[in-house]
Design an enzyme around this catalytic site. Structure first.
Site, short mmCIF file in Angstrom:
data_model
loop_
_atom_site.label_atom_id
_atom_site.label_comp_id
_atom_site.label_asym_id
_atom_site.label_seq_id
_atom_site.Cartn_x
_atom_site.Cartn_y
_atom_site.Cartn_z
N ASP A 102 0.86 -1.21 0.00
CA ASP A 102 0.00 0.00 0.00
C ASP A 102 0.89 1.25 0.00
O ASP A 102 0.68 2.18 -0.78
CB ASP A 102 -0.90 0.04 1.24
CG ASP A 102 -1.92 -1.08 1.31
OD1 ASP A 102 -3.12 -0.82 1.24
OD2 ASP A 102 -1.49 -2.25 1.44
N GLU A 127 -4.97 7.75 0.37
CA GLU A 127 -5.42 7.06 1.60
C GLU A 127 -4.35 7.03 2.69
O GLU A 127 -4.65 7.24 3.86
CB GLU A 127 -5.83 5.62 1.27
CG GLU A 127 -6.29 4.89 2.53
CD GLU A 127 -6.72 3.45 2.30
OE1 GLU A 127 -6.64 2.96 1.16
OE2 GLU A 127 -7.12 2.83 3.31
N ASP A 190 -6.22 5.65 -4.32
CA ASP A 190 -6.22 4.52 -3.39
C ASP A 190 -5.11 3.59 -3.86
O ASP A 190 -5.23 2.93 -4.89
CB ASP A 190 -7.58 3.80 -3.42
CG ASP A 190 -7.74 2.89 -2.22
OD1 ASP A 190 -6.72 2.43 -1.69
OD2 ASP A 190 -8.91 2.63 -1.84
N ILE A 192 -3.76 0.78 -2.77
CA ILE A 192 -4.33 -0.56 -2.93
C ILE A 192 -5.75 -0.48 -2.38
O ILE A 192 -5.95 -0.27 -1.18
CB ILE A 192 -3.56 -1.66 -2.16
CG1 ILE A 192 -2.18 -1.88 -2.78
CG2 ILE A 192 -4.36 -2.97 -2.19
CD1 ILE A 192 -1.42 -3.08 -2.23
N ASP A 193 -6.70 -0.61 -3.27
CA ASP A 193 -8.08 -0.70 -2.82
C ASP A 193 -8.39 -2.19 -2.71
O ASP A 193 -8.13 -2.95 -3.65
CB ASP A 193 -9.00 -0.02 -3.83
CG ASP A 193 -10.44 -0.04 -3.36
OD1 ASP A 193 -10.68 0.16 -2.15
OD2 ASP A 193 -11.33 -0.26 -4.20
N THR A 195 -7.36 -4.01 0.31
CA THR A 195 -6.16 -4.59 0.95
C THR A 195 -6.47 -5.99 1.51
O THR A 195 -5.62 -6.88 1.46
CB THR A 195 -5.66 -3.66 2.08
OG1 THR A 195 -5.43 -2.38 1.52
CG2 THR A 195 -4.35 -4.16 2.69
N HIS A 290 -18.33 -4.72 5.01
CA HIS A 290 -18.24 -3.49 4.21
C HIS A 290 -19.58 -3.11 3.57
O HIS A 290 -19.74 -2.00 3.09
CB HIS A 290 -17.21 -3.65 3.08
CG HIS A 290 -15.80 -3.76 3.60
ND1 HIS A 290 -14.72 -3.84 2.77
CD2 HIS A 290 -15.31 -3.79 4.86
CE1 HIS A 290 -13.61 -3.93 3.49
NE2 HIS A 290 -13.95 -3.90 4.77
N SER A 314 -12.79 -4.68 -3.79
CA SER A 314 -12.20 -3.50 -4.44
C SER A 314 -13.01 -2.91 -5.58
O SER A 314 -14.07 -3.43 -5.95
CB SER A 314 -10.78 -3.81 -4.94
OG SER A 314 -10.80 -4.41 -6.21
N LYS A 317 -14.84 -4.23 -9.00
CA LYS A 317 -16.27 -4.35 -9.28
C LYS A 317 -16.71 -3.31 -10.31
O LYS A 317 -17.50 -3.59 -11.19
CB LYS A 317 -17.08 -4.16 -7.98
CG LYS A 317 -16.89 -5.30 -6.98
CD LYS A 317 -17.82 -5.18 -5.78
CE LYS A 317 -17.33 -4.28 -4.68
NZ LYS A 317 -16.08 -4.68 -4.02
N ARG A 331 -23.85 -1.25 -2.66
CA ARG A 331 -22.94 -1.10 -1.51
C ARG A 331 -23.66 -0.39 -0.37
O ARG A 331 -24.01 0.79 -0.48
CB ARG A 331 -21.72 -0.28 -1.96
CG ARG A 331 -20.64 -0.17 -0.89
CD ARG A 331 -19.45 0.63 -1.39
NE ARG A 331 -18.38 0.57 -0.43
CZ ARG A 331 -17.45 -0.38 -0.39
NH1 ARG A 331 -17.46 -1.35 -1.28
NH2 ARG A 331 -16.52 -0.37 0.53
N ASP A 343 -12.10 5.61 -2.60
CA ASP A 343 -12.70 4.29 -2.79
C ASP A 343 -13.66 4.26 -3.98
O ASP A 343 -14.19 3.19 -4.30
CB ASP A 343 -13.46 3.86 -1.52
CG ASP A 343 -12.53 3.28 -0.46
OD1 ASP A 343 -11.56 2.60 -0.85
OD2 ASP A 343 -12.75 3.53 0.74
N1 LIG Z 1 -16.89 -0.97 7.66
C1 LIG Z 1 -16.72 -0.63 6.40
N2 LIG Z 1 -17.78 -0.33 5.62
C2 LIG Z 1 -17.62 -0.01 4.33
N3 LIG Z 1 -16.41 0.08 3.72
C3 LIG Z 1 -15.34 -0.19 4.45
C4 LIG Z 1 -15.42 -0.56 5.82
N4 LIG Z 1 -14.18 -0.77 6.26
C5 LIG Z 1 -13.35 -0.53 5.22
N5 LIG Z 1 -14.05 -0.18 4.14
C6 LIG Z 1 -13.57 0.22 2.82
O1 LIG Z 1 -13.82 -0.80 1.87
C7 LIG Z 1 -12.77 -0.76 0.94
C8 LIG Z 1 -12.71 -2.04 0.19
O2 LIG Z 1 -13.85 -2.10 -0.59
P1 LIG Z 1 -14.56 -3.48 -0.95
O3 LIG Z 1 -15.40 -3.85 0.20
O4 LIG Z 1 -15.35 -3.08 -2.16
O5 LIG Z 1 -13.49 -4.45 -1.24
C9 LIG Z 1 -11.57 -0.50 1.80
O6 LIG Z 1 -10.57 0.07 1.03
P2 LIG Z 1 -9.02 -0.28 1.34
O7 LIG Z 1 -8.84 -1.73 1.11
O8 LIG Z 1 -8.36 0.60 0.35
O9 LIG Z 1 -8.76 0.14 2.75
C10 LIG Z 1 -12.09 0.47 2.86
O10 LIG Z 1 -11.90 1.82 2.51
MG LIG Z 2 -10.04 1.51 -0.65
MG LIG Z 3 -6.48 1.27 0.14
MG LIG Z 4 -7.17 0.79 3.68
#
Ligand SMILES: Nc1ncnc2c1ncn2[C@@H]1O[C@H](COP(=O)(O)O)[C@@H](OP(=O)(O)O)[C@H]1O
Ligand SMILES: [Mg+2]
Ligand SMILES: [Mg+2]
Ligand SMILES: [Mg+2]
Length: 407
Positions: A102, A127, A190, A192-193, A195, A290, A314, A317, A331, A343
């Site tokens: 990241d 980020e 971002d 790494i979106d 992670t 999420h 990420s 999608k 979402r 994001d």
């Molecule tokens: N409780 C939560 N509700 C919604 N999104 C969240 C979350 N906790 C983390 N995320 C976000 O969800 C992103 C990942 O998206 P997805 O769910 O589509 O894979 C994460 O990005 P990072 O991995 O860059 O931190 C983070 O920003």
């Molecule tokens: Mg992200």
């Molecule tokens: Mg990230």
């Molecule tokens: Mg993160």
């Protein structure tokens, strides 16, 4: 504070560069106006208002730089993912994971953008920050990030600069602290979106967008584990095959394109044109924390969607939706969660330029002009224009039902 040595320098592109050949040829020859000596200092805008912008302008130069930055960051991430060590992963203050990749990706993207666009003021909303890396027990992690970044720059061969020091790396990470907003231009990153997907060996994306006067005007999504072929619910085996990864990119009024990260010719992509929700398949987060899977299940039932959801991590999608692998992305985070612009910015324009549309649960388009957070009602809906009215109604009905006290 480190000082800048401003020297005009011709950067020769090395023909053995590991990047996608179309990017390499597009970037030569190129002048950069600072060189990295013993220390590094970013070109930072003194005020967002000082950035010039014009709605009618082309963003071709920025797009070439963004593609190159995301591609180089992908190389670093792919190398780290192959041999990820326990010590490469840390926990942030909000308990979310962050890895050396990241940080390394954020450094590379910021570095490449500043090298490729030396005459432009630079503002980046990203980020990660360097806070945890400045702690004493992070010394080894910082050394590892610095080596990863220097090795990636050297293996690419495009930039004749002295290796970055650890202090340079911290400074470059902190180039990403801009507040964004509705004035001027701001990159949104971002590094790494997804992670959590990256740690599982699944999907993740390097997501880079550009805001001009609060609007997303270009976006690049590098998805190193996403196959070029469809990952719709009939073809989910594709997700387990090894792949060179996809690069999606879009510029305002120019459409969305996809190419492989190894450099296949670009193809124009378009969202699914289905009008029938029964035929539509939908995407949601792999991580149930999420986004409420039960709420999207209830929405899908109302719509008559037959196929099970495709759950991946990420902004991959958004990329998959932009080429029609599925027609709906829902979402719905827990109440109180605030979505961040990095994001969604790149994914938003990749889908919009492919003919899709993204809104919040009240039907308002996403607004990226309010700073580091998106200000929205309840959740995010992404689909094609024909399906949006029906999806919006199903969302609003399901939300009303959920709000009713159970008998
Ligand atoms: N409780 C939560 N509700 C919604 N999104 C969240 C979350 N906790 C983390 N995320 C976000 O969800 C992103 C990942 O998206 P997805 O769910 O589509 O894979 C994460 O990005 P990072 O991995 O860059 O931190 C983070 O920003
Ligand atoms: Mg992200
Ligand atoms: Mg990230
Ligand atoms: Mg993160």
């Amino acid at each position: 504070m480190a000082s800048i040595t401003a020297v005009a320098r011709l950067v020769h592109i090395n023909p053995s560069s590991k990047l996608n050949p179309s990017l390499v040829s597009a970037t030569k020859p190129l002048f950069t106006f600072f060189s990295l000596k013993s220390s590094y200092s970013p070109i930072v805008s003194s005020s967002a208002a000082s950035l010039t912008s014009s709605r009618a302008m082309s963003y071709d130069k920025q797009l070439i730089a963004a593609k190159k930055a995301a591609s180089l960051a992908s190389l670093l991430c792919q190398n780290v993912q192959k041999g990820l060590l326990q010590s490469d992963v840390q926990s942030k203050s909000d308990k979310s994971p962050v890895t050396v990749a990241d940080y390394g990706s954020q450094v590379l993207v910021s570095f490449v953008l500043q090298q490729e666009l030396p005459s432009q003021a630079f503002s980046l909303v990203a980020e990660e920050d360097s806070g945890d890396l400045r702690k004493e027990d992070s010394q080894e992690t910082l050394q590892r990030i610095t080596k990863l970044v220097n090795d990636t720059i050297a293996s690419d061969g495009s930039y004749k600069v002295s290796p970055l020091s650890e202090s340079d790396v911290l400074t470059i990470i902190d180039c990403g602290t801009s507040e964004g907003g509705s004035n001027g231009q701001h990159w949104v990153l971002d590094p790494i979106d997804g992670t959590k997907g990256f740690l599982r060996g699944d999907q993740y994306a390097i997501a880079l967008g550009l805001l001009d006067e609060g609007k997303v005007v270009l976006g690049v999504l590098a998805c190193p584990n996403l196959p070029l072929e469809s990952i719709n619910n009939k073809n989910q085996n594709a997700l387990t095959k090894s792949s060179s990864g996809c690069l999606f990119y879009a510029q305002l009024s120019c459409g969305t394109y996809m190419e492989s990260l190894s450099g296949s010719p670009p193809v124009k992509v378009h969202v699914s044109d289905t009008e029938n929700p029964e035929e539509a398949s939908f995407f949601e987060s792999y991580e149930a924390a999420h986004s409420s899977h039960s709420l999207s299940g209830s929405i899908a039932n109302k719509l008559g969607v037959k196929a099970p959801p495709v759950r991946i991590d990420s902004q991959a999608k958004y990329g998959a939706l932009s080429r029609g692998d599925g027609a709906i992305y829902l979402r719905f985070p827990n109440k109180g969660y605030r979505e961040k612009i990095w994001d969604h910015a790149a994914g938003y324009i990749v889908v919009a330029e492919a003919g899709g549309v993204a809104s919040d649960a009240s039907g308002k388009p996403l607004d990226f002009s309010k700073g580091r957070y998106l200000d929205l009602d309840t959740g995010i809906i992404v689909t094609n224009r024909k399906l949006m009215p029906a999806v919006l109604k199903a969302v609003q009905d399901s939300l009303k039902e959920q709000a009713l006290p159970s008998l």
